[in-house]
Scaffold this motif. Sequence first.
Motif, PDB file in Angstrom:
ATOM      1  N   VAL A  55      -4.742   7.254   4.347  1.00 37.94           N
ATOM      2  CA  VAL A  55      -4.499   7.422   2.913  1.00 37.94           C
ATOM      3  C   VAL A  55      -3.722   6.235   2.348  1.00 37.94           C
ATOM      4  O   VAL A  55      -4.076   5.671   1.300  1.00 37.94           O
ATOM      5  CB  VAL A  55      -3.739   8.740   2.651  1.00 37.94           C
ATOM      6  N   VAL A  56      -2.661   5.843   3.032  1.00 38.32           N
ATOM      7  CA  VAL A  56      -1.841   4.709   2.561  1.00 38.32           C
ATOM      8  C   VAL A  56      -2.666   3.431   2.537  1.00 38.32           C
ATOM      9  O   VAL A  56      -2.645   2.667   1.561  1.00 38.32           O
ATOM     10  CB  VAL A  56      -0.595   4.543   3.447  1.00 38.32           C
ATOM     11  N   PHE A  57      -3.419   3.182   3.603  1.00 31.26           N
ATOM     12  CA  PHE A  57      -4.223   1.959   3.700  1.00 31.26           C
ATOM     13  C   PHE A  57      -5.270   1.892   2.593  1.00 31.26           C
ATOM     14  O   PHE A  57      -5.394   0.875   1.889  1.00 31.26           O
ATOM     15  CB  PHE A  57      -4.888   1.902   5.072  1.00 31.26           C
ATOM     16  N   LEU A  58      -6.029   2.968   2.413  1.00 27.54           N
ATOM     17  CA  LEU A  58      -7.092   2.954   1.407  1.00 27.54           C
ATOM     18  C   LEU A  58      -6.529   2.980  -0.011  1.00 27.54           C
ATOM     19  O   LEU A  58      -7.137   2.416  -0.934  1.00 27.54           O
ATOM     20  CB  LEU A  58      -8.042   4.129   1.625  1.00 27.54           C
ATOM     21  N   ALA A  59      -5.378   3.614  -0.215  1.00 23.48           N
ATOM     22  CA  ALA A  59      -4.739   3.585  -1.530  1.00 23.48           C
ATOM     23  C   ALA A  59      -4.355   2.156  -1.900  1.00 23.48           C
ATOM     24  O   ALA A  59      -4.520   1.732  -3.054  1.00 23.48           O
ATOM     25  CB  ALA A  59      -3.515   4.491  -1.554  1.00 23.48           C
ATOM     26  N   LEU A  60      -3.858   1.396  -0.922  1.00 24.46           N
ATOM     27  CA  LEU A  60      -3.532  -0.012  -1.172  1.00 24.46           C
ATOM     28  C   LEU A  60      -4.791  -0.819  -1.473  1.00 24.46           C
ATOM     29  O   LEU A  60      -4.789  -1.686  -2.360  1.00 24.46           O
ATOM     30  CB  LEU A  60      -2.799  -0.595   0.034  1.00 24.46           C
ATOM     31  N   VAL A  61      -5.872  -0.530  -0.734  1.00 19.79           N
ATOM     32  CA  VAL A  61      -7.141  -1.229  -0.987  1.00 19.79           C
ATOM     33  C   VAL A  61      -7.653  -0.916  -2.387  1.00 19.79           C
ATOM     34  O   VAL A  61      -8.086  -1.810  -3.125  1.00 19.79           O
ATOM     35  CB  VAL A  61      -8.191  -0.836   0.072  1.00 19.79           C
ATOM     36  N   LEU A  62      -7.596   0.358  -2.785  1.00 22.25           N
ATOM     37  CA  LEU A  62      -8.039   0.751  -4.123  1.00 22.25           C
ATOM     38  C   LEU A  62      -7.171   0.117  -5.203  1.00 22.25           C
ATOM     39  O   LEU A  62      -7.676  -0.333  -6.238  1.00 22.25           O
ATOM     40  CB  LEU A  62      -8.011   2.274  -4.257  1.00 22.25           C
ATOM     41  N   ALA A  63      -5.864   0.103  -4.972  1.00 23.45           N
ATOM     42  CA  ALA A  63      -4.962  -0.502  -5.949  1.00 23.45           C
ATOM     43  C   ALA A  63      -5.246  -1.997  -6.102  1.00 23.45           C
ATOM     44  O   ALA A  63      -5.229  -2.539  -7.212  1.00 23.45           O
ATOM     45  CB  ALA A  63      -3.511  -0.285  -5.529  1.00 23.45           C
ATOM     46  N   PHE A  64      -5.535  -2.670  -4.991  1.00 25.68           N
ATOM     47  CA  PHE A  64      -5.867  -4.093  -5.041  1.00 25.68           C
ATOM     48  C   PHE A  64      -7.203  -4.313  -5.742  1.00 25.68           C
ATOM     49  O   PHE A  64      -7.363  -5.252  -6.521  1.00 25.68           O
ATOM     50  CB  PHE A  64      -5.917  -4.662  -3.623  1.00 25.68           C
ATOM     51  N   ARG A  65      -8.163  -3.417  -5.478  1.00 25.97           N
ATOM     52  CA  ARG A  65      -9.501  -3.580  -6.052  1.00 25.97           C
ATOM     53  C   ARG A  65      -9.551  -3.239  -7.529  1.00 25.97           C
ATOM     54  O   ARG A  65     -10.151  -3.962  -8.336  1.00 25.97           O
ATOM     55  CB  ARG A  65     -10.499  -2.684  -5.294  1.00 25.97           C
TER      56      ARG A  65
END
Length: 305
Positions: A55-65
């Motif tokens: 969750v943390v990893f993909l949330a960071l990816v989504l926030a970056f994207r």
Amino acid sequence: MTALAGDPLQESKALQGRLLVLLAGVFWSLAGLFLRAMDSAGDWQVVFYRSLTLVVFLALVLAFRDGRRLPQTLSAAGWTPVLAGFFLSFAFVCFVTSMTRTTVANTLFLLSAAPFLAAFLGWIFLREGVRRATWVAMAVAMLGVGVMVGDGLARGAPLGDLLALGAALAFALFTVTLRRKPGADMLPTTVYAGLFAMLWSGPAALATGQGLAVSTHDLLLCIALGVVQMGCGLIAYIVGARHLGAAECTLLSLSEVVLGPIWVWWVFSEVPASMTLAGGGILLAALAGNALSGLRRRRPPLGAV
């Protein structure tokens, strides 16, 4: 838009897509290796920390994207990704708990029945047509599943095999739910799945006496499961699948099922039983045959997910 024969740009994108989907299968195949390397973490603890990390990893990816558009991205998708994430969370739970109760080979081979279950459920609930070749492949796959489950009963470890089939069914329901909204963004769906899995596994870890305290060694392995095995694998698959058809994606992602048992055999000397190999071989042959028949039927359109 259909790829034009001889178009260097389109052929380059297709090649990149194949390599990325193949790489996704390699990432996913590491699950058994990481799980077998755990010192003392229980299955519910592993599910919880893997899901939290994912969750943390993909949330960071989504926030970056997406940046400031992230709230709109989540709200615009509607309820479909939430429901799909709910089903996927059960696949997460069943997958890990299966691997702690049976061999890696059994879990991965039985999980590979998911595309056939998805085709069957899509035919029932979405009225999607099923090719004759797929019906034949499903019948052959059921034979392979029967051989493997029968072997699990003979070895006295039926629960692990049943959990693997539960993971396959949950993943099929996840797939069918997403088909109700073609083109749905997979990353938010996976974030929801991780959140739901945390809701199941956290209380379960406390209720079973496992608690949430794990060693640093096991915590690092859980982080590797969330970031490398699941997170990087999903990103590689999502990006690569944009340039391939469903049949080719299915065929290339078989690298997970082939490599997973090899890793644990090589490192931990976990040798699959002969009946597991026989049933798994039948199931893989059905899956590969169905995918190849789809490739022969017509060239896959670019942009298909």
